[in-house]
Design a protein around this motif. Sequence first.
Motif, PDB file in Angstrom:
ATOM      1  N   HIS A 270      75.571  31.873   9.358  1.00  0.00           N
ATOM      2  CA  HIS A 270      74.999  33.176   9.018  1.00  0.00           C
ATOM      3  C   HIS A 270      73.479  33.129   9.165  1.00  0.00           C
ATOM      4  O   HIS A 270      72.871  32.074   8.984  1.00  0.00           O
ATOM      5  CB  HIS A 270      75.351  33.567   7.575  1.00  0.00           C
ATOM      6  CG  HIS A 270      76.830  33.646   7.305  1.00  0.00           C
ATOM      7  ND1 HIS A 270      77.633  34.616   7.858  1.00  0.00           N
ATOM      8  CD2 HIS A 270      77.639  32.859   6.538  1.00  0.00           C
ATOM      9  CE1 HIS A 270      78.872  34.434   7.446  1.00  0.00           C
ATOM     10  NE2 HIS A 270      78.903  33.374   6.648  1.00  0.00           N
ATOM     11  N   TYR A 274      71.510  36.391   4.571  1.00  0.00           N
ATOM     12  CA  TYR A 274      72.812  37.025   4.765  1.00  0.00           C
ATOM     13  C   TYR A 274      73.424  37.477   3.447  1.00  0.00           C
ATOM     14  O   TYR A 274      73.593  36.698   2.515  1.00  0.00           O
ATOM     15  CB  TYR A 274      73.761  36.045   5.465  1.00  0.00           C
ATOM     16  CG  TYR A 274      75.163  36.560   5.658  1.00  0.00           C
ATOM     17  CD1 TYR A 274      75.441  37.513   6.624  1.00  0.00           C
ATOM     18  CD2 TYR A 274      76.203  36.087   4.866  1.00  0.00           C
ATOM     19  CE1 TYR A 274      76.730  37.979   6.817  1.00  0.00           C
ATOM     20  CE2 TYR A 274      77.498  36.550   5.046  1.00  0.00           C
ATOM     21  CZ  TYR A 274      77.755  37.502   6.015  1.00  0.00           C
ATOM     22  OH  TYR A 274      79.040  37.960   6.187  1.00  0.00           O
ATOM     23  N   ASN A 275      73.710  38.762   3.358  1.00  0.00           N
ATOM     24  CA  ASN A 275      74.379  39.390   2.218  1.00  0.00           C
ATOM     25  C   ASN A 275      73.666  39.163   0.891  1.00  0.00           C
ATOM     26  O   ASN A 275      74.308  39.139  -0.164  1.00  0.00           O
ATOM     27  CB  ASN A 275      75.826  38.881   2.103  1.00  0.00           C
ATOM     28  CG  ASN A 275      76.826  39.951   2.523  1.00  0.00           C
ATOM     29  OD1 ASN A 275      76.485  41.130   2.613  1.00  0.00           O
ATOM     30  ND2 ASN A 275      78.053  39.540   2.758  1.00  0.00           N
ATOM     31  N   GLU A 286      77.670  42.189   7.897  1.00  0.00           N
ATOM     32  CA  GLU A 286      77.528  41.409   9.124  1.00  0.00           C
ATOM     33  C   GLU A 286      76.338  41.940   9.944  1.00  0.00           C
ATOM     34  O   GLU A 286      75.949  43.099   9.799  1.00  0.00           O
ATOM     35  CB  GLU A 286      78.810  41.488   9.956  1.00  0.00           C
ATOM     36  CG  GLU A 286      80.018  40.852   9.288  1.00  0.00           C
ATOM     37  CD  GLU A 286      79.804  39.373   9.030  1.00  0.00           C
ATOM     38  OE1 GLU A 286      79.282  38.679   9.935  1.00  0.00           O
ATOM     39  OE2 GLU A 286      80.148  38.912   7.927  1.00  0.00           O
ATOM     40  N   THR A 358      71.559  37.813  15.083  1.00  0.00           N
ATOM     41  CA  THR A 358      70.852  38.089  13.823  1.00  0.00           C
ATOM     42  C   THR A 358      70.905  39.563  13.447  1.00  0.00           C
ATOM     43  O   THR A 358      70.737  39.915  12.275  1.00  0.00           O
ATOM     44  CB  THR A 358      69.391  37.647  13.910  1.00  0.00           C
ATOM     45  OG1 THR A 358      68.737  38.325  14.994  1.00  0.00           O
ATOM     46  CG2 THR A 358      69.284  36.153  14.144  1.00  0.00           C
ATOM     47  N   TYR A 362      68.695  41.430   9.862  1.00  0.00           N
ATOM     48  CA  TYR A 362      68.246  40.066   9.578  1.00  0.00           C
ATOM     49  C   TYR A 362      67.209  39.551  10.579  1.00  0.00           C
ATOM     50  O   TYR A 362      66.764  38.412  10.484  1.00  0.00           O
ATOM     51  CB  TYR A 362      69.449  39.105   9.588  1.00  0.00           C
ATOM     52  CG  TYR A 362      70.534  39.496   8.623  1.00  0.00           C
ATOM     53  CD1 TYR A 362      70.333  39.413   7.246  1.00  0.00           C
ATOM     54  CD2 TYR A 362      71.764  39.971   9.081  1.00  0.00           C
ATOM     55  CE1 TYR A 362      71.326  39.781   6.356  1.00  0.00           C
ATOM     56  CE2 TYR A 362      72.765  40.343   8.199  1.00  0.00           C
ATOM     57  CZ  TYR A 362      72.542  40.251   6.839  1.00  0.00           C
ATOM     58  OH  TYR A 362      73.531  40.616   5.948  1.00  0.00           O
TER      59      TYR A 362
END
Length: 539
Positions: A270, A274-275, A286, A358, A362
């Motif tokens: 990830h 991430y999250n 995602e 990404t 992100y």
Amino acid sequence: MALVNDSRPLDDPNNTIFGNTLVGTRPLDPPGNRPFDPPRRQSRDPAFDMGVYGGYDAEKGGRRDRKMSRISEPLPGIMGDSDTDSGVNVEKQVEQEQGNAIQYRTCSWPKVNNPDFYLQSVDTTAWVNYGILGLVPGLILTVAVAATVLYTSLIVWEFCLRHPEVRDVCDVGQMLFWGQRWAWYITAIMFLLNNTFIQGLHVLTGAKYLNTMTNHSVCTVGFSAIFAVICFFCSLPRTFNTLSKLATASAFFTFISVVLAAIFAGIEAHPNGYNTGGPMGLLVGEPTVLVIPAKGTTFVNGLNAFLNISYTFIGQITIPSFMAEMREPKDFPKALWAVTICEILVFGCVGAVIYAYTGTQYNVAPAFGSLGNELYKKVSFSFMIPTLIFLGVLYASVSARFLFFRIFEGTRHKSNHTVVGWASWAGILACTWVVAFIIAECIPFFSDLLSLMSSLFDSFFGYIFWGVAYLRMRQADFGPGWYKRRGIRGWLGLILNIFWIIFGLFMLSAGTYASVESIIMGYASGTVGGVFSCATNGL
């Protein structure tokens, strides 16, 4: 037998092109005395058929028997003469340097065949803007900007071939605007500001690297000062020939760095954050890859993304300085083509891969910050160190060269190892790095400042100057109404280069508005930091 001055327009009644007249530089025997003279082949260019050529064709990058005329006599105080043959002048300059301890015209085209000579920054990596523009429009703009930079760079090259005595873009600016001294001063101010702000950007990016590697073990201001000192010492060589060694290492390690970043982005589970939600609650789900811009993307965000891509590529401001140190300036297009291909591959292919893994939410600049694995992040970022140093060093050297030559032109301090010469060179460099450090620490909205700089400076150095240069060179070659005499090629050249001027003015006006608006929005949202802050800026 008579001689024709090639600078006369074609409609000059004294510009005879037949009979006992010498066209260009080649004598023509009277009709009837040429029994073995084959019929003259008709070309697609009417001007060629009328005999106004006799030199090197910069537009096609090869021989075409076309004479290239100057747009004006050399400016007062600039080394050179009124000879219109650039090769002769370059040879004279090389001869004049013989015996000097420091020789400037020593670079070959492979030594300037380096993407790092032209890329303006690594912090504003182009693929970060794909999250705003969308992948397809972002890739199209990347290729389009690279192509326009290649085209306008070839115009700069042709201009410098015609006027080999020019030392930098400031001389070019004065010549373009009819020798007016005010044009030189305005160009010089923009030139120095542009270069110093780029130095400041690399001071900040260097501090970002040191913070990332050491987990913020020192105040960010201290890291910025350390990096500025390192860059100062690396700036001390006085010729591009010497700097080219660092440039070669820089380009090699940059390629390794971005390829590693792409590989690491693909193999890790990830991306970074991430999250986690993040400060704004946007780092969820995602990675989202946008093919086209998201609904609701504002004009300000879209134009700023375009300006950041443009700022990354536009480096024509340095080309006259490079060509002033080339032994064979006519070989420069080889470097331009090689560099353009490398730029498209790196920013297009590698950028698309990193963005695909990404996503929009992100993806950060530089791209190493998108990597979730700390080891991957530090390894790939570390390979960028030579580039972090070199790009700032390059622009510091260009600025110092500009000032140093103005102070010591015609003296022994320019081309020999003297205490005064070296002390002055080091002093000028020190001043540029001190100012760059202060700018980097005092301006809290540096990212938006880059967009503002692109609007104010790249509009001129990327487009307006070179549109004007093309029009003036063709006027010098063919006289008034040149676009009519050259057929479709003339009209296309006229329309395209008027478009560059208009587009530059659009960047200057709308781009400045978008950049200022983004700064205002940053203050309103509370995302603008403080000055001389010790807070970490690490990835």
